[in-house]
Write a protein that holds these residues in place. Structure first.
Motif, mmCIF file in Angstrom:
data_model
loop_
_atom_site.group_PDB
_atom_site.id
_atom_site.type_symbol
_atom_site.label_atom_id
_atom_site.label_comp_id
_atom_site.label_asym_id
_atom_site.label_seq_id
_atom_site.Cartn_x
_atom_site.Cartn_y
_atom_site.Cartn_z
ATOM 1 N N ILE A 136 -27.390 7.829 7.782
ATOM 2 C CA ILE A 136 -26.015 8.147 7.355
ATOM 3 C C ILE A 136 -25.536 9.475 7.967
ATOM 4 C CG2 ILE A 136 -26.531 9.291 5.144
ATOM 5 C CD1 ILE A 136 -24.174 7.645 3.980
ATOM 6 N N SER A 137 -26.475 10.340 8.345
ATOM 7 C CA SER A 137 -26.036 11.599 8.956
ATOM 8 C C SER A 137 -25.550 11.387 10.386
ATOM 9 C CB SER A 137 -27.164 12.633 8.937
ATOM 10 O OG SER A 137 -28.233 12.174 9.728
ATOM 11 N N THR A 138 -25.991 10.285 11.000
ATOM 12 C CA THR A 138 -25.648 10.098 12.419
ATOM 13 C C THR A 138 -24.720 8.905 12.655
ATOM 14 O OG1 THR A 138 -27.667 8.785 12.600
ATOM 15 C CG2 THR A 138 -27.806 11.085 13.327
ATOM 16 N N THR A 139 -24.545 8.057 11.644
ATOM 17 C CA THR A 139 -23.827 6.798 11.869
ATOM 18 C C THR A 139 -22.727 6.624 10.824
ATOM 19 O OG1 THR A 139 -26.049 5.987 12.341
ATOM 20 C CG2 THR A 139 -24.273 4.397 12.522
ATOM 21 N N LYS A 140 -21.601 6.061 11.262
ATOM 22 C CA LYS A 140 -20.447 5.954 10.354
ATOM 23 C C LYS A 140 -20.646 4.928 9.254
ATOM 24 C CE LYS A 140 -16.652 7.255 13.371
ATOM 25 N NZ LYS A 140 -15.781 6.641 14.358
ATOM 26 N N PHE A 141 -21.471 3.899 9.544
ATOM 27 C CA PHE A 141 -21.526 2.746 8.665
ATOM 28 C C PHE A 141 -22.979 2.263 8.588
ATOM 29 C CE2 PHE A 141 -20.282 -1.382 7.178
ATOM 30 C CZ PHE A 141 -19.085 -1.132 6.521
ATOM 31 N N VAL A 142 -23.596 2.417 7.408
ATOM 32 C CA VAL A 142 -25.026 2.084 7.281
ATOM 33 C C VAL A 142 -25.189 0.960 6.256
ATOM 34 C CG1 VAL A 142 -27.287 3.005 6.604
ATOM 35 C CG2 VAL A 142 -25.686 4.443 7.900
ATOM 36 N N VAL A 143 -26.044 -0.007 6.579
ATOM 37 C CA VAL A 143 -26.234 -1.155 5.678
ATOM 38 C C VAL A 143 -27.702 -1.219 5.249
ATOM 39 C CG1 VAL A 143 -25.970 -3.658 5.406
ATOM 40 C CG2 VAL A 143 -24.465 -2.413 6.997
ATOM 41 N N ILE A 144 -27.923 -1.220 3.927
ATOM 42 C CA ILE A 144 -29.302 -1.351 3.418
ATOM 43 C C ILE A 144 -29.316 -2.357 2.261
ATOM 44 C CG2 ILE A 144 -29.933 1.034 3.996
ATOM 45 C CD1 ILE A 144 -29.783 1.610 0.897
ATOM 46 N N ALA A 145 -30.527 -2.818 1.936
ATOM 47 C CA ALA A 145 -30.711 -3.580 0.700
ATOM 48 C C ALA A 145 -31.642 -2.759 -0.184
ATOM 49 C CB ALA A 145 -31.331 -4.940 0.992
ATOM 50 N N ASN A 146 -31.308 -2.619 -1.452
ATOM 51 C CA ASN A 146 -32.119 -1.876 -2.414
ATOM 52 C C ASN A 146 -32.148 -2.654 -3.735
ATOM 53 O OD1 ASN A 146 -33.674 0.457 -3.067
ATOM 54 N ND2 ASN A 146 -31.989 1.177 -4.334
ATOM 55 N N PRO A 147 -33.297 -3.240 -4.121
ATOM 56 C CA PRO A 147 -34.583 -3.313 -3.454
ATOM 57 C C PRO A 147 -34.495 -3.945 -2.070
ATOM 58 C CG PRO A 147 -34.785 -4.093 -5.726
ATOM 59 C CD PRO A 147 -33.343 -3.901 -5.459
ATOM 60 N N ASN A 148 -35.420 -3.497 -1.217
ATOM 61 C CA ASN A 148 -35.415 -3.961 0.166
ATOM 62 C C ASN A 148 -35.991 -5.377 0.275
ATOM 63 O OD1 ASN A 148 -37.404 -4.192 2.734
ATOM 64 N ND2 ASN A 148 -35.575 -3.062 3.325
ATOM 65 N N ASN A 149 -35.421 -6.117 1.190
ATOM 66 C CA ASN A 149 -35.997 -7.392 1.623
ATOM 67 C C ASN A 149 -36.325 -7.186 3.094
ATOM 68 O OD1 ASN A 149 -36.642 -9.970 2.270
ATOM 69 N ND2 ASN A 149 -34.606 -10.841 1.949
ATOM 70 N N PRO A 150 -37.556 -7.298 3.557
ATOM 71 C CA PRO A 150 -38.678 -7.989 2.924
ATOM 72 C C PRO A 150 -39.638 -7.142 2.081
ATOM 73 C CG PRO A 150 -39.253 -7.467 5.188
ATOM 74 C CD PRO A 150 -37.841 -6.982 4.991
ATOM 75 N N CYS A 151 -39.566 -5.795 2.128
ATOM 76 C CA CYS A 151 -40.683 -5.002 1.592
ATOM 77 C C CYS A 151 -40.708 -4.904 0.062
ATOM 78 C CB CYS A 151 -40.660 -3.595 2.188
ATOM 79 S SG CYS A 151 -40.827 -3.612 3.982
ATOM 80 N N GLY A 152 -39.579 -5.097 -0.581
ATOM 81 C CA GLY A 152 -39.524 -4.971 -2.043
ATOM 82 C C GLY A 152 -39.382 -3.523 -2.502
ATOM 83 N N THR A 153 -39.414 -2.584 -1.562
ATOM 84 C CA THR A 153 -39.324 -1.159 -1.896
ATOM 85 C C THR A 153 -37.990 -0.861 -2.592
ATOM 86 O OG1 THR A 153 -40.252 -0.928 0.306
ATOM 87 C CG2 THR A 153 -39.734 1.121 -0.882
ATOM 88 N N TYR A 154 -38.058 -0.032 -3.617
ATOM 89 C CA TYR A 154 -36.848 0.362 -4.343
ATOM 90 C C TYR A 154 -36.687 1.868 -4.258
ATOM 91 C CZ TYR A 154 -33.852 1.242 -8.426
ATOM 92 O OH TYR A 154 -32.856 1.658 -9.273
#
Ligand SMILES: Cc1ncc(COP(=O)(O)O)c(C=O)c1O
Length: 347
Positions: A136-154
């Motif tokens: 987010i510090s370098t890019t205008k538009f960031v897309v994430i999943a939380n919890p993450n798919n595939p890792c399940g990390t939250y």
């Protein structure tokens, strides 16, 4: 492999020989749909189908507004979280987008080539807040999943909110498709309602309520410009009446939701235990992920015994390869446990 290097998505068994499978390749809740959703489907009257569904999407907005304790004017209804991701891919210049890896297949298909590592070691990377801050510090538009798919990390929502506050001119899209699977004692789970202007949060009842076949979801943001943009992308009658009736009934069935959540969380822990020794990534959801160079051969072995799991590779930022497995239902556990034991021996 159905879709180039991404492989078949979870739950897409079309390329498998006909047969009976325990499908642990999808993260859709194996206990769903909720009985209330099935009842709602059965109670749709023939005359309800005759005319166009004027304003039916507002029933979904209303149900989510009550569930999430936010104003209905901040929500937009759509055909799953998928509709919003693909709408954004049509209007946002792709050169302004970053998707921290590893990530969900459809983000990477909607924004080809925009999956980035934000890490000096590109091997066995799991999602973390440092990655999001770099993105987010370098890019205008960031897309994430939380919890993450595939890792399940939250990642804790407070940490994500803090990253957004530091870079108010950049937008973060957070797909919370799996948020409802988090243990019920975690009172603060979602970013929805957070007092930040540069965040767009997506949710849908597809996975937790086991109704991915009914295409509904919502986007939430306090950013008026973003809301207006998403509204202008919509067609007349954006949702079908059938889909909305099913989704609203499921969302209202909170008794089912809390009992199933506890079950799914316990199943996830059971799975983590059954996979002991494989360096499984810690997760609080109902699926687990581990890195392995032997992903393809382990998948093929499990498939011979009728168990389908999801393999990930370079295209998803999973190096040197990995497997995601959803927890089986209680009555499937004995069979699955035996096969997982054999898989561990083959590893
Ligand atoms: C992270 C993530 N987002 C979105 C989707 C699709 O969701 P929906 O049914 O809400 O369009 C999936 C489905 O697998 C997913 O894993």
């Amino acid at each position: 492999m159905v879709d180039g290097s991404f492989g078949a998505q979870g739950g897409d068994l079309r390329n498998l020989p006909p047969g009976k499978y325990i499908d642990l390749s999808t993260c859709v809740n194996r206990y769903g749909p909720s009985p209330a959703a099935i009842k709602a489907l059965g109670s749709i009257a023939a005359e309800d189908l005759r005319i166009h569904p004027y304003g039916v999407e507002m029933e979904l907005v209303d149900a989510y507004s009550k569930k999430l304790h936010v104003d209905a004017s901040e929500l937009i209804a759509g055909r799953g979280t998928t509709e919003f991701i693909w709408s954004l891919s049509r209007v946002v210049p792709h050169c302004d987008v970053a998707i921290p890896l590893p990530s969900y297949t459809d983000f990477l298909r909607a924004f080809p080539g925009r999956g980035l590592f934000f890490s000096s070691t590109k091997d066995r990377v799991i999602p973390n807040i440092g990655q999001i801050v770099s993105a987010i510090s370098t890019t205008k538009f960031v897309v994430i999943a939380n919890p993450n798919n595939p890792c399940g990390t939250y990642i804790e929502p407070d940490e994500i909110a803090e990253a957004c506050r530091r870079f108010p001119d950049h937008m973060l899209v957070v797909d919370e498709s799996y948020i409802d699977f988090l243990p019920s004692h975690e009172s603060k789970r979602s970013l929805i309602g957070e007092d930040i202007d540069n965040i767009l949060v997506l949710q849908s009842p597809s996975k937790f309520y086991g109704i991915a076949g009914a295409r509904t979801g919502v986007a939430w943001t306090r950013n008026k410009e973003m809301r207006d943009l998403l509204f202008t992308m919509q067609n007349p009658w954006p949702l079908s009446l059938v889909d909305v009736k099913v989704a609203v009934a499921a969302l209202r069935d909170q008794g089912w939701a809390s009992s199933i959540r506890d079950k799914a969380v316990a199943d996830g822990r059971w799975l983590e235990h059954a996979l002991e020794g494989l360096n499984v990534e810690h997760a609080r959801v109902h699926y687990r992920f581990f890195f392995t160079e032997k992903a393809e051969s382990l998948r093929a072995d499990l498939l011979k015994s009728g168990i389908v799991v999801r393999v990930f590779g370079n295209a998803h930022g999973v190096r040197p390869g990995g497997i995601r497995i959803s927890a089986p239902r209680c009555e499937e556990k004995t069979l699955v446990e035996d096969q997982l034991r054999l898989m561990k021996l083959a590893h």
